[in-house]
Design an enzyme around this catalytic site. Structure first.
Site, PDB file in Angstrom:
ATOM      1  N   ARG A  86      -4.310 -10.496   3.143  1.00 13.51           N
ATOM      2  CA  ARG A  86      -4.380 -10.389   1.679  1.00 13.51           C
ATOM      3  C   ARG A  86      -3.079  -9.762   1.187  1.00 13.51           C
ATOM      4  NH1 ARG A  86      -5.946  -6.708  -2.299  1.00 13.51           N
ATOM      5  NH2 ARG A  86      -7.084  -7.627  -4.062  1.00 13.51           N
ATOM      6  N   LYS A 127       0.819  -1.206   0.000  1.00 13.49           N
ATOM      7  CA  LYS A 127       0.000   0.000   0.000  1.00 13.49           C
ATOM      8  C   LYS A 127       0.858   1.263   0.000  1.00 13.49           C
ATOM      9  CE  LYS A 127      -4.201  -1.636  -0.224  1.00 13.49           C
ATOM     10  NZ  LYS A 127      -5.189  -1.704   0.833  1.00 13.49           N
TER      11      LYS A 127
END
Length: 374
Positions: free
Chosen positions: A344, A309
């Site tokens: 994830r 991210k």
């Protein structure tokens, strides 16, 4: 009730034996907490903050009285709830240790892989096989980018992208989740063999999605995203204005959980995701990462999706997406320490290895006191 209550785990121990049994196992995981903050919020202001252990929690909640005590008792029971495994066809995904979900994007504009798996079936199949062999419990397949500013995808294109990937993954015996907001894609994915619905809009994008999820009888992942999600308003990252990001996300996920239950989704089929990186500043994301254990009080299995991210780049000299392995592993380990059930990730081999070492240490910690006099 304008007042709201939250029970936040504060301190963690190797196991209950370390504190003479005065610890709680979080969400049926391998993580034990011994001290908790009981927080009362009135509007946007915290009005009370009490500290309790499992032994003192009943008396602490009783002091609050009324609706707050009742809500506290519910959250306390949910914090220690042991979750039913996810059934994915012939595969059973146990939730008593962190499980790794591998990301397979078949899009032209993914922030992490730049579309390399969309137009090259051989590359897609090799990536899927590598993740499966590396120990991914689930492969999460998506045909629409949800990065900030990504263009909307026509439903027909999304179907053409995801169905062949799902069919390949299920043929090799993998458990598969479909990352989509559209009920027609959900249906086609299930027909192709997918087992789990992963909706980043938390079933808000299409008014038919909630009913479809309930009737399907499949597990569904509900993720927090602040933006309005419907066919006229596509930006899931909009409206990220929080009074307190941790409590606001908690309240939002509680509302979506309850909406799913009211629509007929089985409680054992609801997984919650705090949505790291969606409509959140760096400060917001760090606050969420530091408060991950709080979300066990919602009583559902929890998923963390922080791999590669933007926050990692912001903390590491703007490292690009493919230079964020170290940061991704640090965030994944934070999720493990918080008792999260699903991680994830893009880098499956490395994360599974980190999980296995982490589990070895947790197993050893639970037996450290076995030989000591009691």
């Amino acid at each position: 009730m304008t007042q709201r209550l939250y029970i936040q785990p504060l301190t963690f121990v190797s196991g209950p034996q370390a504190v003479e049994g005065d610890a709680l196992r979080l969400g049926g995981s391998m993580v034990w907490a011994s001290h908790f903050a009981v927080i009362v919020r009135d509007g946007d202001r915290v009005t009370q903050r009490l500290i309790a252990t499992p032994r003192t929690m009943p008396a602490t909640l009783e002091r609050l009285g009324g609706d707050l005590a009742a809500e506290g008792a519910t959250q306390w029971a949910d914090l220690g709830k042991v979750h039913t495994p996810l059934q994915c066809g012939q595969r059973t995904i146990r939730l008593d240790q962190p499980q790794v979900m591998g990301v397979l994007n078949v899009t032209p504009d993914s922030f992490s892989d730049g579309g390399q798996f969309m137009d090259d079936p051989a590359a897609m199949q090799a990536q899927a096989a590598a993740m499966h062999e590396a120990g991914a419990a689930i492969i999460d397949i998506g045909g629409e980018s949800t990065r900030p500013g990504a263009a909307a995808v026509w439903e027909g294109d999304e179907l053409k992208r995801v169905v062949p990937a799902i069919e390949y993954c299920t043929r090799m015996g993998a458990a598969v989740s479909i990352d989509t907001r559209r009920p027609a894609v959900m249906q086609a994915a299930l027909d192709a063999g997918a087992h789990i619905l992963n909706d980043v809009s938390a079933l808000r994008h299409d008014p038919r999605s909630m009913g479809f999820a309930a009737s399907s009888g499949r597990p569904v992942i509900l993720m927090h995203a602040p933006g309005p999600s419907n066919e006229a308003a596509q930006d899931l990252h909009a409206n990220g204005d929080y009074a307190n990001v941790v409590f606001d996300v908690f309240d939002w996920l509680r509302e979506r959980r309850d909406a799913a239950l009211a629509a007929g989704v089985a409680r054992t089929n609801i997984v919650l995701d705090p949505g790291v990186g969606f409509g959140k500043t760096l400060a917001d994301n760090l606050a969420l990462m530091n408060a991950l254990p709080l979300f066990h009080a919602l009583g559902q299995p929890l998923l963390l999706g922080a791999s590669r991210k933007r926050m990692i780049g912001a903390l590491s000299n703007e490292a690009g997406a493919h230079q964020r392995l170290g940061g991704s592993l640090a965030l994944a380990l934070r999720g493990m320490d918080a008792g999260y059930h699903l991680l994830r990730v893009h880098d499956v081999f490395e994360t599974v290895q980190a999980r296995n070492v982490w589990r070895g240490m947790r197993d050893a910690a639970l037996t450290d006191f076995a030989g000591l006099p009691g």
